[in-house]
Design a protein around this motif. Structure first.
Motif, PDB file in Angstrom:
ATOM      1  N   GLY A 283       0.792  -1.215   0.000  1.00  0.00           N
ATOM      2  CA  GLY A 283       0.000   0.000   0.000  1.00  0.00           C
ATOM      3  C   GLY A 283       0.825   1.265   0.000  1.00  0.00           C
ATOM      4  N   ALA A 284       0.272   2.318  -0.622  1.00  0.00           N
ATOM      5  CA  ALA A 284       0.981   3.589  -0.714  1.00  0.00           C
ATOM      6  C   ALA A 284       1.229   4.198   0.660  1.00  0.00           C
ATOM      7  N   HIS A 285       0.298   3.967   1.606  1.00  0.00           N
ATOM      8  CA  HIS A 285       0.495   4.569   2.925  1.00  0.00           C
ATOM      9  C   HIS A 285       1.688   3.969   3.649  1.00  0.00           C
ATOM     10  N   THR A 344      -9.539   6.084   3.717  1.00  0.00           N
ATOM     11  CA  THR A 344      -9.326   6.131   2.272  1.00  0.00           C
ATOM     12  C   THR A 344      -8.048   5.389   1.887  1.00  0.00           C
ATOM     13  N   ARG A 345      -7.027   5.477   2.720  1.00  0.00           N
ATOM     14  CA  ARG A 345      -5.777   4.769   2.403  1.00  0.00           C
ATOM     15  C   ARG A 345      -5.982   3.260   2.397  1.00  0.00           C
ATOM     16  N   ILE A 347      -8.739   1.618   1.859  1.00  0.00           N
ATOM     17  CA  ILE A 347      -9.584   1.234   0.724  1.00  0.00           C
ATOM     18  C   ILE A 347      -8.772   1.271  -0.572  1.00  0.00           C
ATOM     19  N   GLU A 348      -7.944   2.299  -0.745  1.00  0.00           N
ATOM     20  CA  GLU A 348      -7.099   2.369  -1.939  1.00  0.00           C
ATOM     21  C   GLU A 348      -6.179   1.155  -2.042  1.00  0.00           C
ATOM     22  N   THR A 349      -5.585   0.776  -0.920  1.00  0.00           N
ATOM     23  CA  THR A 349      -4.675  -0.367  -0.939  1.00  0.00           C
ATOM     24  C   THR A 349      -5.428  -1.662  -1.225  1.00  0.00           C
ATOM     25  N   ARG A 351      -8.128  -1.922  -2.930  1.00  0.00           N
ATOM     26  CA  ARG A 351      -8.475  -1.888  -4.361  1.00  0.00           C
ATOM     27  C   ARG A 351      -7.300  -2.335  -5.224  1.00  0.00           C
ATOM     28  N   SER A 352      -6.080  -1.861  -4.890  1.00  0.00           N
ATOM     29  CA  SER A 352      -4.915  -2.252  -5.683  1.00  0.00           C
ATOM     30  C   SER A 352      -4.606  -3.730  -5.518  1.00  0.00           C
ATOM     31  N   PHE A 383     -15.880   9.216  -2.477  1.00  0.00           N
ATOM     32  CA  PHE A 383     -14.630   8.498  -2.728  1.00  0.00           C
ATOM     33  C   PHE A 383     -14.914   7.057  -3.156  1.00  0.00           C
ATOM     34  N   VAL A 387     -13.940   4.166  -6.382  1.00  0.00           N
ATOM     35  CA  VAL A 387     -13.291   2.876  -6.125  1.00  0.00           C
ATOM     36  C   VAL A 387     -14.043   1.739  -6.796  1.00  0.00           C
TER      37      VAL A 387
END
Length: 468
Positions: A283-285, A344-345, A347-349, A351-352, A383, A387
């Motif tokens: 994850g980006a975070h 949000t972080r 969920i983004e991770t 999703r990836s 948001f 997604v």
């Protein structure tokens, strides 16, 4: 911890009164009477549902060396009762007394999201070369921080201690205890707005840790948050930047993408190292966590190889984006807490990680957002629309706000649920063959109950290698 009864009394009252046994060592400091043993000091704390003073006699019967109380306790005659104005503040003064005695370099970590993970990462990396003490779990407030200090020997090379705040005065109290040699400010986001007001208030409160930094110390700050960076520079113009977005920062890490086994590929650039790594998280975070850890390692004089070595064997703390694999589903337990930034972080991770596979989100309401709560949940819905999850299950009083943000076209895959059983009944009706499921929400939502239910339903492995 090396502390005598006389030193404790002097620290708290300035005038020790114990005539005998004043030089007896304090074995430990406790706030839970049930855990008090021989030679330990019991500190009476009072809360909404309990009053520690009512258990002081029990603590003495169990062998307490002394009692610290906010009022006289005439029923206790066998051991000293040290009376102070505020027992929580007394814990803090004792914590600072021991902090000033330690030979350890003190690394203080704060931020809106990821404090505990960063603390654990730094401790893991520093521990490859040095002796380390750290907070137990997330004992990071005015009670937990001193208790973590009491648990240290004082002979360690490094203390890695996180500071969690929810009100403007919190950092002043925690910063006094910490007096850090290195201060790490990880990020800011809209959290604890009931006490901190708005994002500007969060940035100001987090950056105020730098007021307590040792003059010769280093301020390590995430430059990806302009409000935070500007507040930090106003206090410490010599602040050192780390970043997950700007490769020109002294310490930089970028998330390059997920691996099939839920590990992640990262690029880390720090003095003496610029390379791609596969690390046991995704994850980006996590990139800003790695950048912060590399910054601390550099300022502790550790070689960059220590960062690679330490993080390659890193295990995420419980309930913090822990991946529980199953035959068809990967279940992500990120239930420790939630605010708009961490939500949000995560969920983004997820999703990836899901890629082309279905993504199902089991979310709980975000707490402590004050008057901004409804709008924050509506923004979450907006948001989520981008997604495009296969299904959203939402528990809590803001389901309508999330749905409003997602859109009212009748096709929003959002189901409000009240408990895990209701969620499972709806889950079985989806008929999805597999994918990624993320469970996240604030502590008040008790989303760990949903993780347990889903782990059993999906046959996912839980920590320790067992199958639920």
């Amino acid at each position: 911890m090396k502390l005598t009864l006389r030193e404790m009394e002097t620290c708290l009252t300035g005038a020790p009164e114990t005539p005998q046994g004043a030089d007896r060592p304090v074995a430990a400091v406790r706030t839970d009477s049930r855990s008090v043993g021989r030679g330990e000091v019991f500190v009476c704390l009072s809360g909404e549902r309990f009053d520690g003073h009512e258990f002081a006699v029990q603590a003495v019967a169990q062998g307490a060396l002394a009692v610290v109380a906010a009022r006289p306790l005439p029923e206790i005659t066998k051991v000293p009762v040290v009376v102070v104005r505020d027992t929580v503040a007394a814990l803090g003064r004792l914590g600072r007394f021991l902090r000033d005695r330690t030979r350890a370099k003190v690394v203080a970590v704060t931020g809106t999201a990821g404090k505990t993970t960063v603390k654990e990462m730094i401790a893991r990396v520093a521990g490859t070369r040095l002796s380390v003490a750290k907070n137990f779990k997330n004992f990071n407030n005015q009670i937990g921080l001193p208790l973590s200090i009491f648990a240290a020997s004082g002979e360690e090379d490094v203390w890695v201690l996180e500071a969690g705040i929810s009100k403007p005065h919190d950092m002043a109290e925690l910063g006094f205890i910490l007096a850090p040699d290195l201060a790490v400010i990880q990020n800011i986001g809209p959290a604890h707005l009931e006490g901190l007001g708005n994002l500007e208030g969060v940035a100001r409160a987090k950056a105020s840790l730098l007021r307590h930094l040792k003059p010769e110390g280093a301020a390590l700050v995430n430059r990806d948050y302009p409000l935070l960076w500007n507040e930090a520079l106003a206090l410490r113009p010599d602040a050192v930047a780390f970043s997950a977005k700007d490769a020109s920062a002294a310490h930089f890490c970028a998330f390059l993408g997920p691996e099939p086994d839920a590990t992640g590929r990262f690029r880390l650039k720090t003095p003496g190292l610029d390379r791609e790594l596969v690390l046991p998280f995704c994850g980006a975070h996590f990139a800003e966590n790695v950048a912060a850890t590399a910054a601390v390692a550099h300022h502790l004089g550790l070689p960059p190889e220590a960062v690679v070595e330490g993080l390659s064997g890193f295990t995420r703390p419980d309930q913090r984006f822990c991946c529980l694999p199953g035959a068809a589903w990967t279940l992500i337990d990120d239930t420790y807490n939630a605010n708009p930034l961490s939500m949000t972080r995560a969920i983004e991770t997820a999703r990836s990680m899901a890629g082309d596979r279905p993504l199902v989100l089991v979310l709980g309401a975000m707490g402590e957002l004050g008057p901004e709560a409804a709008e924050a949940h509506e923004e979450l819905g907006r948001f989520l629309r981008g997604v495009a999850p296969a299904q959203i299950f939402f528990q809590g009083g803001f389901a309508r706000d999330v749905a409003r943000g997602f859109g009212s076209n009748g096709s929003a895959p959002l189901t409000a649920v009240d408990d895990p059983d209701q969620m499972l009944n709806a889950w079985r009706q989806m008929g999805l063959p597999g994918g990624v499921a993320l469970v996240k929400g604030s502590r008040s939502a008790r989303m760990e109950q949903y993780v347990a239910a889903l782990a059993r339903e999906l046959g996912c492995s839980v920590p320790g290698g067992k199958t639920a």
